[in-house]
Structures are given as structure tokens and as C-alpha cells.
Design an enzyme around this catalytic site. Structure first.
Site, short mmCIF file in Angstrom:
data_model
loop_
_atom_site.label_atom_id
_atom_site.label_comp_id
_atom_site.label_asym_id
_atom_site.label_seq_id
_atom_site.Cartn_x
_atom_site.Cartn_y
_atom_site.Cartn_z
N LYS A 196 15.90 -12.26 -32.55
CA LYS A 196 14.68 -11.48 -32.41
C LYS A 196 14.86 -10.24 -31.56
O LYS A 196 15.48 -10.29 -30.50
CB LYS A 196 13.58 -12.35 -31.80
CG LYS A 196 13.16 -13.44 -32.75
CD LYS A 196 11.97 -14.19 -32.21
CE LYS A 196 11.42 -15.12 -33.28
NZ LYS A 196 10.31 -15.92 -32.78
N GLY A 373 20.04 -15.97 -20.59
CA GLY A 373 18.87 -15.24 -20.09
C GLY A 373 19.20 -14.39 -18.88
O GLY A 373 18.74 -13.26 -18.74
#
Ligand code: ADP
Ligand code: MG
Length: 393
Positions: A196, A373
Site C-alpha cells: 500500500k 515500522g
């Protein structure tokens, strides 16, 4: 500058170490030991310094409740194998059982606490929970690079109660990522793939000011392609990001950054490894097919050449559904190009690291980050709360 392990005398000290043992498990077994191996230098150093080593980590998403399948026992077994020494495991991370186990420790012993996320106080960075974590220790060491972007009790909260230091893995990550972000040698290439675009906009925006090339692939490229008016059929696309994708293309152009989209792709008639598939130019994707791999022949040729001539490359996100063998070609080609270039190569992102490993090129890269992350946050140019919280030198 943050304090590091060399700044303390650990002899006979109870040292609470936040490691990142958030590893994949299958049927009660650790299926990828990378993160455990990455924590070994710090653990071994503390053992050799005669510390009492108390390890804590989160694992998975138990949502603040005890979950049998997310206990750290399999990790403890794996750690003992890798360390070649006994690792005592307790079934809690705070309270009497922990206190007793710590009281029983001799210097050089290693104790593994239970999953910190079994308590709601962990993610809330609850001060009382943090105090209980810190209670049985003298010094706190942060080595969980994968968790530094989160202000939790075990990463940030405990620093209120204990003197703190950065572990070796954390230092290695910060040095490697910091080096390419602060002093990148040109040509500087960023390869942006993955599922994404929404999670990576801030990264692309920050990188546009630094890089010479952005090579797109994966679901991200699909969204870019659609934003430029291409038909992408049933491909994974974020329709609410089309305007942003268009803006990024313009912004790159204005800054003289060459942002490339795939020229040709592998399309499939279903989201399945065994689907029918073929290679087509991006202008010829039928409405009822989907792009599962950005690695068409011309795309691979062009991307490989740019990577070959680069001096610095960062890669985040596979450029196809590499989990399906038939759609791993582009991702494998990128991994190979990175393995063969003379450029500094930095890999961030969990799936990207897995893809490099699967392709067998792990030891060919300059640095493979253990934090998905966290590395993204770093590439965004944002501060990492748990790093901030460590004592300054
Ligand atoms: P990373 O963990 O390296 O940051 P992401 O989590 O962003 O990467 O994305 C990885 C996932 O993207 C992979 O599981 C892969 O299957 C998926 N992906 C890549 N290309 C496509 C595509 N064309 N269509 C659907 N999924 C894709
Ligand atoms: Mg991922």
C-alpha cells in the site's frame, strides 16, 4: 549522543534488556530466528561482563490479555540453543514470580520474562506498569530496534525509573540507517514497493528531497499507474490515494527526481500462484486481470541498470506478490541486482527482508534492518520516541 553499553559497569548488576523477540511462530516453533540472532551480541556482552541479564519483549498482538499461543517459551528455547547456555523463563513480566527469579540469579545468568503485551499497561505506557517492570533491575538497556517507534512501557516508560543505555543492535541500526540518510553518496536510489502506498507517503515525501531516483513496484506502482490514467484491472489499488500519487509524481518532477513506474508487468486472472499469467506492457492490462508482479522484462532491465550504477540504494517493499513463486520474478531480480551492485544497500521492511533472505542474498547487503515500522519511521525523518528516551551521554 546516547549512552551505550560501554558507558556502564555491569558487574553484578541486574540489567533489564528490551529486546525484539517478536518472531514468527508456527505450531509452537520459531520459524525465523533472525531477530533472536540479532540480539545476541548485546546479551553475550552483558553475560561476559558478569551482569544478571533480564530479557523482555512483546510478541504478536495479544491485546492486553494472556494468550497461551503468544507465550515466549519457544523463543526461550531457541535463545538457549543459540547462546549455548541455560535460559530461565518465567510466566510473567512483573510481580512476585519475577522478583523471586531475579533474586535467585547469579552473575552471568539469563532470565526471559513473559510477553509484555499480556498487560494493557504496555501499549498505554502506563507509569505504574512501567515501574513494576523496572522494579527488579538496576540498569535498562534498549536493544529492540523494531519497537523504537513506539512509546510503550517497556521501551519508554521504564526509562523514568532506571539509568539507560542503547544496546549494540540498536546502535548498529541507527548508524547504518543514519549514514545513508545523512551522507548518501549519489546516485542515491530508493526502491519503493509493497502493498500500500498510504503507509509510505511520508517516506516518499521525505526521500524526494534526498534521492536521485525512485523506482516503484508492487501495489504502490499499481496506484501510481492508475493515477497516470492506466487501466489496472482488478489489481490491488488504493483509490483514495490517486490524487496523492499524482501529486508525488509532480513533486518528484519539480525536484528533478526521476520517479519511474514499471513499463511491463506480470498479470494474472486470479490472486493465486496457479492462476493463468502473462507478461504485458502496462498499457495492456485487461479489466478482469490483475498485476501481481511489476517485474516485466523491460522494467527489470531498466531498474537493474540504475541499481548497478548507483552508489546508495534503499529498498522498502517487494515489487510483487513474491510469496507466490510465479510472481516473485521482479522481487528476486531486485534482490539480485542489489546483491551485485557496488552501492551501499540498505533493506527496510519485514517482507523485503524476508524476500532477500528467501533469495539467498542476506550476506550480500550492507544492512538489513530488523525493524519494519521503525525503519520506515526513520526514512520518514521522524524521531523515534524510545531512542529519545535513552539517557544522553
Ligand atoms: P515491507 O514489509 O517490506 O515494508 P509491505 O508490508 O509494504 O512490505 O508489503 C509487502 C506485501 O506487498 C507482500 O506481502 C506482497 O505480497 C505485497 N504485494 C506486492 N506487490 C503486490 C501486488 N502487485 N498486488 C498485491 N500485493 C502485492
Ligand atoms: Mg510488511
Amino acid at each position: 549522543m546516547k549512552k551505550s553499553l560501554k558507558d556502564y559497569d555491569f558487574k553484578n548488576k541486574r540489567v533489564l534488556v528490551r529486546v525484539d523477540f517478536n518472531v514468527p511462530l508456527e505450531n509452537g516453533k520459531v520459524t525465523d530466528t533472525n531477530r533472536i540472532e540479532a540480539a545476541l551480541p548485546t546479551i553475550k556482552y552483558l553475560v561476559n561482563e558478569d551482569a544478571k541479564v533480564i530479557l523482555m519483549s512483546h510478541l504478536g498482538r495479544p491485546k492486553g490479555e494472556f494468550k497461551e499461543e503468544l507465550k515466549l517459551d519457544p523463543v526461550g528455547k531457541e535463545l538457549a540453543n543459540l547462546l549455548h547456555r541455560k535460559v530461565k523463563k518465567v510466566d510473567d513480566c512483573i510481580g512476585d514470580e519475577v522478583k523471586k527469579a531475579v533474586d535467585d540469579m547469579e552473575k552471568g545468568d539469563v532470565l526471559l520474562l513473559e510477553n509484555t503485551r499480556f498487560y494493557k499497561g504496555e501499549k498505554k505506557n502506563d507509569p505504574d506498569f512501567a515501574r513494576q517492570l523496572a522494579e527488579n533491575a538496576d540498569i535498562f538497556v534498549l536493544d529492540a530496534f523494531g519497537a523504537v517507534h513506539r512509546a510503550h512501557a517497556s521501551t519508554v516508560g521504564v526509562t523514568e525509573y532506571l539509568p539507560s543505555a542503547a544496546g549494540f543492535l540498536l546502535m548498529r541500526e541507527l548508524n547504518a540507517l543514519g549514514d545513508v540518510m545523512e551522507n548518501p553518496e549519489s546516485p542515491f536510489v530508493a526502491i519503493m514497493g509493497g502493498a500500500k502506498i498510504s503507509g509510505k507517503i511520508a517516506v516518499i515525501e521525505n526521500l524526494i528531497d534526498k534521492v536521485d531516483y525512485i523506482l516503484t513496484g508492487g501495489g504502490i506502482a499499481n496506484t501510481f499507474l492508475k493515477s497516470q490514467g492506466y487501466e489496472v484491472g482488478k489489481s490491488l489499488v488504493e483509490d483514495d490515494q490517486l490524487q496523492i500519487a499524482q501529486d508525488l509524481v509532480k513533486k518528484a518532477k519539480n525536484k528533478g527526481v526521476i520517479l519511474l513506474l514499471p513499463h511491463d508487468v506480470i498479470i494474472a486472472d486470479e490472486f493465486d500462484n496457479d492462476a493463468n499469467y502473462k507478461e504485458v506492457p502496462v498499457s495492456e492490462v485487461p479489466v478482469d486481470w490483475e498485476i501481481l508482479d511489476s517485474g516485466g522484462s523491460n522494467t527489470i532491465k531498466e531498474y537493474t541498470k540504475i541499481i548497478k550504477d548507483a552508489k546508495t540504494v534503499i529498498w522498502n517493499g517487494p515489487i510483487g506478490v513474491f510469496e507466490f513463486e510465479n510472481f516473485a520474478r521482479g522481487t528476486n531480480a531486485i534482490a539480485k541486482a542489489l546483491a551485485e551492485t557496488d552501492a551501499k544497500t540498505i533493506i527496510g521492511g519485514g517482507e523485503s527482508a524476508a524476500a532477500v533472505k528467501k533469495a539467498g542474498f542476506m550476506d550480500k547487503m550492507t544492512h538489513i534492518s530488523t525493524g519494519g515500522g521503525a525503519s520506515l519511521r526513520f526514512f520518514e525523518g521522524k524521531s523515534l520516541p524510545a531512542v529519545e528516551a535513552i539517557d544522553d551521554l
